[in-house]
Design a protein around this motif. Sequence first.
Motif, PDB file in Angstrom:
ATOM      1  N   VAL A  89       7.057  30.710  25.050  1.00 15.43           N
ATOM      2  CA  VAL A  89       7.590  31.027  23.725  1.00 15.43           C
ATOM      3  C   VAL A  89       8.970  30.406  23.557  1.00 15.43           C
ATOM      4  O   VAL A  89       9.272  29.780  22.534  1.00 15.43           O
ATOM      5  CB  VAL A  89       7.674  32.564  23.521  1.00 15.43           C
ATOM      6  CG1 VAL A  89       8.388  32.893  22.207  1.00 15.43           C
ATOM      7  CG2 VAL A  89       6.282  33.178  23.529  1.00 15.43           C
ATOM      8  N   ASN A  92       8.615  26.657  23.144  1.00 15.20           N
ATOM      9  CA  ASN A  92       8.100  26.274  21.826  1.00 15.20           C
ATOM     10  C   ASN A  92       9.149  26.427  20.727  1.00 15.20           C
ATOM     11  O   ASN A  92       9.181  25.650  19.768  1.00 15.20           O
ATOM     12  CB  ASN A  92       6.872  27.112  21.477  1.00 15.20           C
ATOM     13  CG  ASN A  92       5.693  26.822  22.392  1.00 15.20           C
ATOM     14  OD1 ASN A  92       5.671  25.821  23.097  1.00 15.20           O
ATOM     15  ND2 ASN A  92       4.705  27.708  22.385  1.00 15.20           N
ATOM     16  N   LEU A  93       9.985  27.448  20.866  1.00 11.17           N
ATOM     17  CA  LEU A  93      11.006  27.708  19.840  1.00 11.17           C
ATOM     18  C   LEU A  93      12.342  27.047  20.174  1.00 11.17           C
ATOM     19  O   LEU A  93      13.287  27.161  19.389  1.00 11.17           O
ATOM     20  CB  LEU A  93      11.215  29.225  19.686  1.00 11.17           C
ATOM     21  CG  LEU A  93      10.016  30.037  19.192  1.00 11.17           C
ATOM     22  CD1 LEU A  93      10.371  31.524  19.156  1.00 11.17           C
ATOM     23  CD2 LEU A  93       9.591  29.587  17.801  1.00 11.17           C
ATOM     24  N   ASP A  94      12.411  26.414  21.340  1.00  7.48           N
ATOM     25  CA  ASP A  94      13.670  25.832  21.809  1.00  7.48           C
ATOM     26  C   ASP A  94      14.755  26.907  21.858  1.00  7.48           C
ATOM     27  O   ASP A  94      15.893  26.707  21.427  1.00  7.48           O
ATOM     28  CB  ASP A  94      14.104  24.676  20.898  1.00  7.48           C
ATOM     29  CG  ASP A  94      15.190  23.825  21.535  1.00  7.48           C
ATOM     30  OD1 ASP A  94      15.282  23.824  22.783  1.00  7.48           O
ATOM     31  OD2 ASP A  94      15.958  23.183  20.791  1.00  7.48           O
ATOM     32  N   TYR A  95      14.370  28.058  22.402  1.00  7.78           N
ATOM     33  CA  TYR A  95      15.266  29.219  22.477  1.00  7.78           C
ATOM     34  C   TYR A  95      15.986  29.204  23.825  1.00  7.78           C
ATOM     35  O   TYR A  95      15.355  29.082  24.869  1.00  7.78           O
ATOM     36  CB  TYR A  95      14.465  30.508  22.313  1.00  7.78           C
ATOM     37  CG  TYR A  95      15.305  31.752  22.205  1.00  7.78           C
ATOM     38  CD1 TYR A  95      15.810  32.166  20.969  1.00  7.78           C
ATOM     39  CD2 TYR A  95      15.593  32.518  23.327  1.00  7.78           C
ATOM     40  CE1 TYR A  95      16.581  33.316  20.868  1.00  7.78           C
ATOM     41  CE2 TYR A  95      16.361  33.659  23.228  1.00  7.78           C
ATOM     42  CZ  TYR A  95      16.855  34.053  21.998  1.00  7.78           C
ATOM     43  OH  TYR A  95      17.624  35.192  21.907  1.00  7.78           O
ATOM     44  N   ASP A 125      14.806  34.550  12.759  1.00  4.87           N
ATOM     45  CA  ASP A 125      14.683  34.321  14.199  1.00  4.87           C
ATOM     46  C   ASP A 125      13.812  35.399  14.849  1.00  4.87           C
ATOM     47  O   ASP A 125      12.973  35.103  15.709  1.00  4.87           O
ATOM     48  CB  ASP A 125      16.063  34.308  14.852  1.00  4.87           C
ATOM     49  CG  ASP A 125      16.812  33.020  14.577  1.00  4.87           C
ATOM     50  OD1 ASP A 125      16.184  32.065  14.080  1.00  4.87           O
ATOM     51  OD2 ASP A 125      18.026  32.970  14.840  1.00  4.87           O
ATOM     52  N   LYS A 128      10.197  34.703  13.931  1.00  3.22           N
ATOM     53  CA  LYS A 128       9.665  33.564  14.693  1.00  3.22           C
ATOM     54  C   LYS A 128       9.316  33.969  16.116  1.00  3.22           C
ATOM     55  O   LYS A 128       8.280  33.563  16.669  1.00  3.22           O
ATOM     56  CB  LYS A 128      10.691  32.427  14.708  1.00  3.22           C
ATOM     57  CG  LYS A 128      10.861  31.710  13.379  1.00  3.22           C
ATOM     58  CD  LYS A 128      11.928  30.622  13.488  1.00  3.22           C
ATOM     59  CE  LYS A 128      12.121  29.913  12.156  1.00  3.22           C
ATOM     60  NZ  LYS A 128      13.184  28.865  12.236  1.00  3.22           N
ATOM     61  N   ILE A 129      10.157  34.793  16.723  1.00  4.86           N
ATOM     62  CA  ILE A 129       9.934  35.205  18.104  1.00  4.86           C
ATOM     63  C   ILE A 129       8.649  36.021  18.240  1.00  4.86           C
ATOM     64  O   ILE A 129       7.810  35.751  19.113  1.00  4.86           O
ATOM     65  CB  ILE A 129      11.140  36.008  18.632  1.00  4.86           C
ATOM     66  CG1 ILE A 129      12.359  35.093  18.794  1.00  4.86           C
ATOM     67  CG2 ILE A 129      10.807  36.665  19.968  1.00  4.86           C
ATOM     68  CD1 ILE A 129      13.644  35.835  19.109  1.00  4.86           C
ATOM     69  N   GLU A 132       5.416  33.862  17.395  1.00  2.64           N
ATOM     70  CA  GLU A 132       5.122  32.894  18.446  1.00  2.64           C
ATOM     71  C   GLU A 132       4.647  33.596  19.721  1.00  2.64           C
ATOM     72  O   GLU A 132       3.754  33.088  20.424  1.00  2.64           O
ATOM     73  CB  GLU A 132       6.363  32.048  18.747  1.00  2.64           C
ATOM     74  CG  GLU A 132       6.127  30.894  19.695  1.00  2.64           C
ATOM     75  CD  GLU A 132       5.153  29.867  19.134  1.00  2.64           C
ATOM     76  OE1 GLU A 132       4.471  29.206  19.948  1.00  2.64           O
ATOM     77  OE2 GLU A 132       5.073  29.729  17.892  1.00  2.64           O
ATOM     78  N   TYR A 158       8.316  35.613   7.233  1.00  2.00           N
ATOM     79  CA  TYR A 158       9.592  34.897   7.357  1.00  2.00           C
ATOM     80  C   TYR A 158      10.475  35.063   6.123  1.00  2.00           C
ATOM     81  O   TYR A 158      11.702  35.021   6.210  1.00  2.00           O
ATOM     82  CB  TYR A 158       9.349  33.398   7.587  1.00  2.00           C
ATOM     83  CG  TYR A 158       8.601  33.083   8.845  1.00  2.00           C
ATOM     84  CD1 TYR A 158       9.159  33.349  10.087  1.00  2.00           C
ATOM     85  CD2 TYR A 158       7.334  32.513   8.804  1.00  2.00           C
ATOM     86  CE1 TYR A 158       8.479  33.065  11.258  1.00  2.00           C
ATOM     87  CE2 TYR A 158       6.642  32.220   9.969  1.00  2.00           C
ATOM     88  CZ  TYR A 158       7.214  32.500  11.192  1.00  2.00           C
ATOM     89  OH  TYR A 158       6.535  32.227  12.346  1.00  2.00           O
TER      90      TYR A 158
END
Length: 225
Positions: A89, A92-95, A125, A128-129, A132, A158
Amino acid sequence: MEEVIDISKLLNLLKRNWKFIVSLSLLGALIAAAVSFFLIKPTYSASTQILVNNKESNNQLELQANQADLQLINTYNEIIKSPVILDKVASNLDYKGNLSSKISVSNATQSKVITINAKASNYKDAAKIVNETAKVFSKEIGKLMKTDNVTTLTEADYNKKASPVSPKPLLNTLLGLLIGIILGIALTILKSILDKRIQTEEEVREILGLPVIGMIPHFDEKTLK
């Protein structure tokens, strides 16, 4: 009778010091409001719900599968929060942060519906978390266990105009006000206990057992001039 007298004394004491108590309560409310608005960063929460099932057609097998799924709910919850899921996760989210501290997973008793909740500094955010996470779990659970039927019941929107879940300025202000009142009353009572000076005619009559026949008024320098 003594209890009534004590309560009467307490009320008179609070009445004489009401300005101090009110000032302290307002100060507490002001500090709580200032901390809520200026020092605590707002936190938003988003959630999504998924349903985990086994694909079985026979009624008896389906009943057994349902019982097995219910017993495995805690396992699913742990898998969702495991690095196997959250690392993908985050990728994919570049977290860059720690997702495990942002996500919580829960379900009602005897329910196969799992609720994934996430908190972040803004609602998008958080949405999205959770969305995903649900997608990654749906793809990976089949590789980890004999379960390949995960349905997303609700997704986080969203575009939802969400309010922060914390801080709660109004609640914090009321708590600050209450704490100020309690602290003001406590300090007033403590001061009265520690102060051994006689300040009223009633105290003179009570301690000496004699009537008060006269009082010497207090004069300050301005009065004398």
